[in-house]
Design a protein around this motif. Structure first.
Motif, PDB file in Angstrom:
ATOM      1  N   THR A 241       4.413   5.408   6.622  1.00 56.14           N
ATOM      2  CA  THR A 241       5.489   5.637   6.673  1.00 56.14           C
ATOM      3  C   THR A 241       5.709   5.342   5.496  1.00 56.14           C
ATOM      4  OG1 THR A 241       7.266   5.175   7.944  1.00 56.14           O
ATOM      5  CG2 THR A 241       6.223   3.390   7.884  1.00 56.14           C
ATOM      6  N   ALA A 242       7.007   6.412   5.564  1.00 61.84           N
ATOM      7  CA  ALA A 242       8.529   6.596   4.158  1.00 61.84           C
ATOM      8  C   ALA A 242       9.091   4.876   4.130  1.00 61.84           C
ATOM      9  CB  ALA A 242       9.016   6.943   3.934  1.00 61.84           C
TER      10      ALA A 242
ATOM     11  N   CYS B 148       2.345  -4.655   5.776  1.00 62.69           N
ATOM     12  CA  CYS B 148       0.609  -4.655   4.915  1.00 62.69           C
ATOM     13  C   CYS B 148       0.983  -4.923   3.648  1.00 62.69           C
ATOM     14  CB  CYS B 148      -0.340  -4.859   5.276  1.00 62.69           C
ATOM     15  SG  CYS B 148      -1.203  -3.428   5.583  1.00 62.69           S
ATOM     16  N   ARG B 149       1.857  -3.923   3.241  1.00 60.37           N
ATOM     17  CA  ARG B 149       1.703  -3.961   2.104  1.00 60.37           C
ATOM     18  C   ARG B 149       2.597  -2.486   1.965  1.00 60.37           C
ATOM     19  NH1 ARG B 149      -2.566  -3.895  -1.815  1.00 60.37           N
ATOM     20  NH2 ARG B 149      -1.143  -3.452  -3.414  1.00 60.37           N
ATOM     21  N   THR B 150       3.485  -2.926   0.459  1.00 55.94           N
ATOM     22  CA  THR B 150       4.836  -2.307   0.588  1.00 55.94           C
ATOM     23  C   THR B 150       4.732  -1.350  -0.717  1.00 55.94           C
ATOM     24  OG1 THR B 150       6.085  -3.367  -0.534  1.00 55.94           O
ATOM     25  CG2 THR B 150       5.979  -2.417   1.613  1.00 55.94           C
ATOM     26  N   ALA B 151       4.661   0.061  -1.325  1.00 53.87           N
ATOM     27  CA  ALA B 151       4.251   0.396  -2.998  1.00 53.87           C
ATOM     28  C   ALA B 151       5.856   1.267  -3.059  1.00 53.87           C
ATOM     29  CB  ALA B 151       3.911   1.645  -3.250  1.00 53.87           C
ATOM     30  N   LYS B 152       7.017   0.429  -3.671  1.00 47.55           N
ATOM     31  CA  LYS B 152       8.456   1.019  -3.373  1.00 47.55           C
ATOM     32  C   LYS B 152       9.139   2.032  -4.225  1.00 47.55           C
ATOM     33  CE  LYS B 152       9.821  -4.121  -2.711  1.00 47.55           C
ATOM     34  NZ  LYS B 152      10.640  -5.587  -2.873  1.00 47.55           N
ATOM     35  N   ASP B 153       7.948   2.484  -5.491  1.00 51.27           N
ATOM     36  CA  ASP B 153       8.686   2.693  -6.139  1.00 51.27           C
ATOM     37  C   ASP B 153       7.969   4.016  -5.961  1.00 51.27           C
ATOM     38  OD1 ASP B 153       5.401   2.630  -6.521  1.00 51.27           O
ATOM     39  OD2 ASP B 153       5.651   3.078  -8.351  1.00 51.27           O
ATOM     40  N   ALA B 154       7.122   4.608  -5.163  1.00 52.69           N
ATOM     41  CA  ALA B 154       6.347   5.425  -4.388  1.00 52.69           C
ATOM     42  C   ALA B 154       7.199   5.872  -3.215  1.00 52.69           C
ATOM     43  CB  ALA B 154       5.043   5.115  -4.221  1.00 52.69           C
ATOM     44  N   ASP B 155       8.551   5.369  -2.674  1.00 57.35           N
ATOM     45  CA  ASP B 155       8.851   5.431  -0.975  1.00 57.35           C
ATOM     46  C   ASP B 155       7.849   5.233   0.051  1.00 57.35           C
ATOM     47  OD1 ASP B 155      10.880   5.207   0.688  1.00 57.35           O
ATOM     48  OD2 ASP B 155      11.192   7.611   0.057  1.00 57.35           O
ATOM     49  N   LEU B 156       6.528   4.150  -0.366  1.00 58.80           N
ATOM     50  CA  LEU B 156       5.553   3.993   0.948  1.00 58.80           C
ATOM     51  C   LEU B 156       5.729   2.667   1.629  1.00 58.80           C
ATOM     52  CD1 LEU B 156       2.871   6.954  -0.823  1.00 58.80           C
ATOM     53  CD2 LEU B 156       4.748   7.166   1.134  1.00 58.80           C
TER      54      LEU B 156
ATOM     55  N   ALA C 117      -3.944  11.885  -1.026  1.00 59.88           N
ATOM     56  CA  ALA C 117      -4.304  11.001  -2.121  1.00 59.88           C
ATOM     57  C   ALA C 117      -3.680  10.676  -2.443  1.00 59.88           C
ATOM     58  CB  ALA C 117      -5.338  12.169  -2.848  1.00 59.88           C
ATOM     59  N   GLU C 118      -2.474  10.675  -2.348  1.00 61.41           N
ATOM     60  CA  GLU C 118      -1.491   9.050  -3.188  1.00 61.41           C
ATOM     61  C   GLU C 118      -1.654   7.889  -2.111  1.00 61.41           C
ATOM     62  OE1 GLU C 118       1.031   8.001  -5.532  1.00 61.41           O
ATOM     63  OE2 GLU C 118       0.274  10.562  -6.109  1.00 61.41           O
ATOM     64  N   ALA C 119      -1.571   8.455  -1.265  1.00 59.09           N
ATOM     65  CA  ALA C 119      -1.315   7.091  -0.602  1.00 59.09           C
ATOM     66  C   ALA C 119      -2.877   6.642  -0.498  1.00 59.09           C
ATOM     67  CB  ALA C 119      -1.268   7.427   1.158  1.00 59.09           C
ATOM     68  N   MET C 120      -4.341   6.914  -0.554  1.00 59.81           N
ATOM     69  CA  MET C 120      -5.227   6.445  -0.632  1.00 59.81           C
ATOM     70  C   MET C 120      -5.058   5.820  -1.660  1.00 59.81           C
ATOM     71  SD  MET C 120      -6.818   6.862   2.135  1.00 59.81           S
ATOM     72  CE  MET C 120      -7.457   7.944   3.061  1.00 59.81           C
ATOM     73  N   ARG C 121      -4.624   6.139  -3.068  1.00 60.51           N
ATOM     74  CA  ARG C 121      -4.477   5.021  -4.559  1.00 60.51           C
ATOM     75  C   ARG C 121      -3.270   4.279  -4.189  1.00 60.51           C
ATOM     76  NH1 ARG C 121      -4.499  11.099  -6.391  1.00 60.51           N
ATOM     77  NH2 ARG C 121      -2.422  10.923  -6.347  1.00 60.51           N
ATOM     78  N   ARG C 122      -2.318   4.607  -3.337  1.00 54.90           N
ATOM     79  CA  ARG C 122      -1.551   3.108  -3.405  1.00 54.90           C
ATOM     80  C   ARG C 122      -2.058   2.080  -3.318  1.00 54.90           C
ATOM     81  NH1 ARG C 122       3.097   3.855  -6.990  1.00 54.90           N
ATOM     82  NH2 ARG C 122       2.632   5.794  -7.911  1.00 54.90           N
ATOM     83  N   PHE C 123      -2.562   2.464  -1.753  1.00 54.61           N
ATOM     84  CA  PHE C 123      -2.767   0.963  -1.497  1.00 54.61           C
ATOM     85  C   PHE C 123      -4.620   0.905  -1.796  1.00 54.61           C
ATOM     86  CE2 PHE C 123       0.884   3.253   1.153  1.00 54.61           C
ATOM     87  CZ  PHE C 123       1.735   1.592   0.582  1.00 54.61           C
ATOM     88  N   ASP C 124      -4.931  -0.330  -1.438  1.00 56.02           N
ATOM     89  CA  ASP C 124      -6.067  -0.927  -1.875  1.00 56.02           C
ATOM     90  C   ASP C 124      -7.391  -1.238  -0.682  1.00 56.02           C
ATOM     91  OD1 ASP C 124      -5.377  -3.397  -1.012  1.00 56.02           O
ATOM     92  OD2 ASP C 124      -6.004  -4.178  -3.425  1.00 56.02           O
TER      93      ASP C 124
END
Length: 281
Positions: A30-31, A60-68, A188-195
């Motif tokens: 989600t965003a 379980c995980r957030t990528a704040k700079d990527a808004d994901l 692909a961006e989401a895949m890179r952001r979350f291990d």
């Protein structure tokens, strides 16, 4: 929502937060801004599937700079909804948004203006994004953020292209209305952001514990540690093969991600018994 699909609504304390979609049968993408400040990791979120069936989840995980943000469905709940393959969009492709905030809202569609632009999102980070034009001149596209952008796969079926994040404001309007230009982060961006989808992370989970972790007493000296090294080695080799196949477009990235998670879960179940009910591997 008028049909069973892989998109979801997110709730907390009976308040609808926004949209998301099943990236795998276990993880919802989600965003981050859809969570409205309720995005601390481990926060409980109710995931309402498109058939109106609710399942419990947690951030379980957030990528704040990527808004994901990534939401994990509690492992005691299995989701059997089919998930489309992922695909890379090309300029000029048609796209559609299968999610609608309410039954009376329009279903979005349009054209891909650019398939890979660097977009500075609300969180301040630069993400790989799709620039989209929407056919529907709504003036305000709020409520659609976090929902999937669909295209057509090479086989003719639906394919996930990205996740809607932001809209461009109309510079000619004095009412702060949105233009019909939208930005969506690529899968692909989401895949890179979350291990959780990274082979290296999964291999670390699979590796057997160091020898010193085995407690062998005098009465157990003849008992060797469980013969798991060979099974771990085979699983590790398979995970690496999945990564290579995904990078070579021999297998769909989201299908590869689900297969990797399934491999890890089977190995863990074999070693430690059935999965726990706290939503974690």
């Amino acid at each position: 929502m008028n049909q069973v699909g892989y998109w979801v609504d997110l709730y907390q304390a009976e308040q609808r937060l926004g949209a998301g979609f099943l990236l795998t049968r276990r993880f919802v993408l989600t965003a981050l801004h859809c969570l409205r400040g309720k995005a601390e990791e481990e926060t409980s979120i109710e995931v309402v599937l498109s058939d109106d069936h609710p399942v419990p989840g947690r951030v379980c995980r957030t990528a704040k700079d990527a808004d994901l943000a990534l939401i994990e469905i509690v492992s005691s709940h299995d989701v059997a909804i089919p998930i489309p393959a992922a695909h890379v969009a090309r300029r000029g492709d048609r796209w559609r948004g299968p999610y609608r905030p309410d039954p009376g809202d329009a279903q979005l569609s349009g054209c891909v203006d650019d398939s890979s632009v660097r977009h500075v999102c609300e969180g301040g980070g630069s993400v790989e994004a799709l620039q989209l034009t929407a056919d529907q001149l709504l003036g305000d596209y709020s409520g659609y953020s976090g929902s999937p952008v669909e295209g057509t796969s090479p086989g003719g079926g639906p394919a996930v292209l990205g996740i809607l994040l932001e809209q461009v404001m109309d510079r000619q309007s004095t009412e702060c209305r949105a233009a019909n230009v939208l930005f969506a982060a690529t899968v692909a961006e989401a895949m890179r952001r979350f291990d959780q989808f990274d082979v290296g992370h999964l291999i670390d989970v699979l590796r057997p514990p160091p020898a010193e972790h085995f407690q062998i007493t005098a009465t157990q000296e003849s008992t060797a540690p469980p013969p798991v090294a060979e099974r771990h080695s085979e699983a590790e080799a398979f995970l690496i093969s999945l990564q290579r196949w995904s990078e070579s477009n021999l297998i769909d990235p989201t299908q590869a991600a689900q297969l990797r998670l399934d491999v890890v879960q089977r190995v863990i179940d074999a070693e430690f018994g059935p999965r726990r009910h706290d939503g974690r591997i």
